[in-house]
Design an enzyme around this catalytic site. Sequence first.
Site, PDB file in Angstrom:
ATOM      1  N   ASP A 258     -19.360 -47.855  41.708  1.00  0.00           N
ATOM      2  CA  ASP A 258     -20.690 -47.824  41.104  1.00  0.00           C
ATOM      3  C   ASP A 258     -20.560 -47.708  39.578  1.00  0.00           C
ATOM      4  O   ASP A 258     -21.162 -46.839  38.957  1.00  0.00           O
ATOM      5  CB  ASP A 258     -21.513 -46.675  41.674  1.00  0.00           C
TER       6      ASP A 258
ATOM      7  N   GLY B  42     -30.050 -40.735  44.379  1.00  0.00           N
ATOM      8  CA  GLY B  42     -30.339 -41.123  45.748  1.00  0.00           C
ATOM      9  C   GLY B  42     -30.140 -39.982  46.728  1.00  0.00           C
ATOM     10  O   GLY B  42     -30.816 -39.915  47.747  1.00  0.00           O
TER      11      GLY B  42
ATOM     12  N   VAL C 243     -32.357 -37.532  38.693  1.00  0.00           N
ATOM     13  CA  VAL C 243     -32.621 -37.581  40.122  1.00  0.00           C
ATOM     14  C   VAL C 243     -31.831 -38.739  40.705  1.00  0.00           C
ATOM     15  O   VAL C 243     -31.859 -39.843  40.170  1.00  0.00           O
ATOM     16  CB  VAL C 243     -34.122 -37.776  40.410  1.00  0.00           C
TER      17      VAL C 243
ATOM     18  N   VAL D 190     -30.172 -33.461  39.730  1.00  0.00           N
ATOM     19  CA  VAL D 190     -29.228 -32.802  38.829  1.00  0.00           C
ATOM     20  C   VAL D 190     -30.006 -31.865  37.918  1.00  0.00           C
ATOM     21  O   VAL D 190     -30.988 -32.247  37.303  1.00  0.00           O
ATOM     22  CB  VAL D 190     -28.457 -33.823  37.972  1.00  0.00           C
TER      23      VAL D 190
END
Length: 884
Positions: free
Chosen positions: A651, A536, A534, A540
Amino acid sequence: MRNLSMLTPFFYVFVSFSLLAHISSVSTSTPPYVAVDDITLNCGTSSNSTDQFSKREWMGDIRSKFTPIEEADHKSIASTPHSSVNTVPYSTARLSYSQFMYDFHLTPGPKFVRFYFYPVSYPGFEGSRDFFTVKAGSFTLLKNFSASILANSLKEVTLSKEFCINVGKDQKLNLTFIPFPSTSGKSYVFINGIEIVSMPDKLYYGAEGPSTVPKLVGQDTGFPIKEDMALEKVVRLNVGGGFISAAADTGMFREWSQQKDSSWLSGGVNPHQVSFIPRYTKISNYTAPDDIYRSALSKGPNTTKNQGSNLTLKLSVDPGFHYLVRLHFCEIVFPITKPSQRVFQINIDNKIAEEWADVIQWTQRNETPVYKDYVVYIQNKLNLFIALLPRLSPYGIADVILNAVEVFKLSGYDKNLAGPNPESVPSPPPAQQPASTASESETKKTKIIAIGSGVGFLVVLTLVCCMLLWKVRKTKRYDSYYPLSKCWCWPEPDKGKSTRTRASSLPEELCRHFSIDEIKTATHNFHEALIVGVGGFGSVYKGFIDDGTMIVAVKRLNPESKQGFREFWTEIEMLSLLRHVHLVSLIGFCDEEGEMILVYDYLSNGTLRHHLYETQDDPLSWKQRLKICVGAASGLNYLHTGVKQPIIHRDVKSNNILLDEKWVAKVSDFGLSKTGQDNTAVSTMVKGTLGYLDPDYVRRQQLTEKSDVYSFGVVLFEVLCARKALDQKLEIEQCHLANWARKCIERGTIGEIIDSYLKGKIAPECFKVYVEVAESCVRDQVNQRPVMKDVMEKLSFALDLQENADAAKEKINPGGEHSYPKVVLFSVVSSTCVSQNKNIYREQMLETDSGTGFTMTNTELTCPSLDSAITSQDVLTDTTNSKA
Ligand SMILES: *[C@@H]1O[C@H](CO)[C@@H](O)[C@H](O)[C@H]1NC(C)=O
Ligand SMILES: *[C@@H]1O[C@H](CO)[C@@H](O)[C@H](O)[C@H]1NC(C)=O
Ligand SMILES: *[C@@H]1O[C@H](CO)[C@@H](O)[C@H](O)[C@H]1NC(C)=O
Ligand SMILES: *[C@@H]1O[C@H](CO)[C@@H](O)[C@H](O)[C@H]1NC(C)=O
Ligand SMILES: *[C@@H]1O[C@H](CO)[C@@H](O)[C@H](O)[C@H]1NC(C)=O
Ligand SMILES: *[C@@H]1O[C@H](CO)[C@@H](O)[C@H](O)[C@H]1NC(C)=O
């Protein structure tokens, strides 16, 4: 006060280099087995020649050490056929009206002995009166054999025969060719080529334990394949897949023929997976080529239809012999991962050979090959039936799977393998069922000859056609249902009636456009049970496309998230253009019904983080970790330098480094990526994940590639210390990993905070390089950090150092555990260490059900205990300024 939204991990995003991997695996790999004896003898010539297809050199038998021994006054004749061919070894032959013998000095052990025949007219040997016997030592391999009759019956131009013979210690292998005496005219013997290749001792012969002794079908006993038996190949079939040439075998030059539909009494579907490397944990990797296990035959998903139906292979055989039946299995259909999901019965010759066949039960895992051997005695029938019957499993599945079949005839007490010639049917009508004894596997060289030199042209032509079709029809790049090699040329049926195509700029050929129906089917209508991550901006799912034959990761973006929509397209556009072995690539997307869905291949080993801590799995070895770091660094380096406009990941974290089945690292999740513009840093809202965030970026909001370098440095420490980048539960001094690690380096205690599993396993010289590079990455000042390329090279150097050290240890103590001294005091000389400590954040973590979000308050920017360490005000000033 500034709110930072954060994206949580995407698990399992995945490789789609299947095509590339497929091609390279065929062309570059060294075979798992290297034959000690590897003789290719071209009969009836004095020159050596190379087979243009397999690139093997065939030695002429005239004036060689293998010149046949014959009677002084009855010499054999070297000849070339009337119809000219230039395919080795068919272009010349040795023929005789009397016997001749080849003599081979070989190493002891089992051998393949293969004979090649081109039965046409040769000068002085006309009229197809080829009837002869071939003996190998005391075995009769062929008797009253007529290559021309067999070729006729098979409608082949050339023939090969394969036998397995064990050569004992101090034994020679003599092959005698004897014309068969006949009352109706003089018969002759001929041979075009002889091949002798060693095989592993336990491939077909012998048995190490009772479990590997083939089961005698219909009886409660085993039937060992003893060394005093000879075997003749009846069929070697790549079920559900294509022809595999001798050159692509595992080093024994076996040909694996394509399944011929006429040998199957009922149809099925062909599940396949092109990209995986089979796990050879149950059988040796030389057993069969990887491709054998990548395709299979099944009945299909309709349980109702499958019950009472079966998958049956029919082979013509000679009666009066025992046959060894080897069935190869490998579970490649992904919904099936547990024992008792797919169970079936195996009948051979209408007798139960296996009541509860359960591939996962045998292998414990998917993608793990296994084979089962059975011996059956065929008394008086001409056909051997191998049937797989679905059973309704507790999971409601009724299906079977089969990847390959090998069948051998076994010599009996009389040491004979010869059977009668096939009935010489005067050219039967084509619709008739072919008398297909060894037909399946009889050499494909026939076709090669038939096509002759036209083959090159055809290949080119086909390629051109494919290219054209590909371009014109924009055939989708991925179709896992049929092997790519086959389907590439065919336009796909228009499955997705997508009407809304947003970006005409999107290269459809790089990125498959899924319909929403396909996605719903794949994810069982977005079933909760299939959620694997999961983030933001969405969830998935694990998904099964193309009738469940291919597993994918389906990333469904939250439709309400406006921010997500931009990222959706960023990711599609970027991913579909980026191709690198250490980057996850995209399979396709779906943008129907307001959905934003990205589809990736499934990377079976999940995230790097998952293997570092809070896990039940075995820890990764140090070398594995180094390789993963080198790989990830190389992927990031490609983002930074490999494309026209540098891409900053933004990220980087251990959750965004995924691992495929071979533990190859793939950098994933480009949703946040921003394209850097030359040297000007990109200014934008601060995003990223706490613990990995570049302090300089937070202060200035100026994004550069060096921010990725910082985050990657944090990952390097995570890998070394096996702990979270940010651990709120720890003391304030220790909570932020990068800062804590730097502090430990300064104090010389870094050796104490490493993963306890790694203690004693890291070579000191490697450790030093690794820690140095990790430390340099997390330096406070951007210009003191290295570029990704340097990071990659230094890590690679560290890996070399470790490997060299291991090799040196191995020499001293082969097979033993290698232990390295503990690094007691270790310090990285860095003039900036002191001032680096000023940047410890205090973060407030908010656990939410959709992942971890956080808010950061500027007023609490430093860990209280470290206030005193702040020696310069410029950082705080900077931060305050940027707040405006
Ligand atoms: C096959 O397995 C052997 C032993 O397990 C290993 O040493 C070898 O590298 C493997 N070969 C290939 C090509 O995978
Ligand atoms: C053929 O090859 C064999 C072994 O590779 C070599 O001994 C022999 O001399 C070669 N013969 C000719 C004619 O080149
Ligand atoms: C061929 O080999 C067999 C077994 O090694 C041996 O018994 C036989 O005498 C040999 N024949 C000739 C003609 O050398
Ligand atoms: C499955 O097969 C049965 C029997 O052949 C047929 O009636 C049924 O429609 C099939 N179901 C599907 C979903 O195709
Ligand atoms: C398998 O199926 C074929 C044809 O569908 C049938 O003739 C045969 O009897 C079946 N065999 C078994 C063992 O059920
Ligand atoms: C040899 O084979 C031919 C052709 O199949 C057959 O007609 C003949 O009877 C055979 N001879 C013997 C002695 O088996």
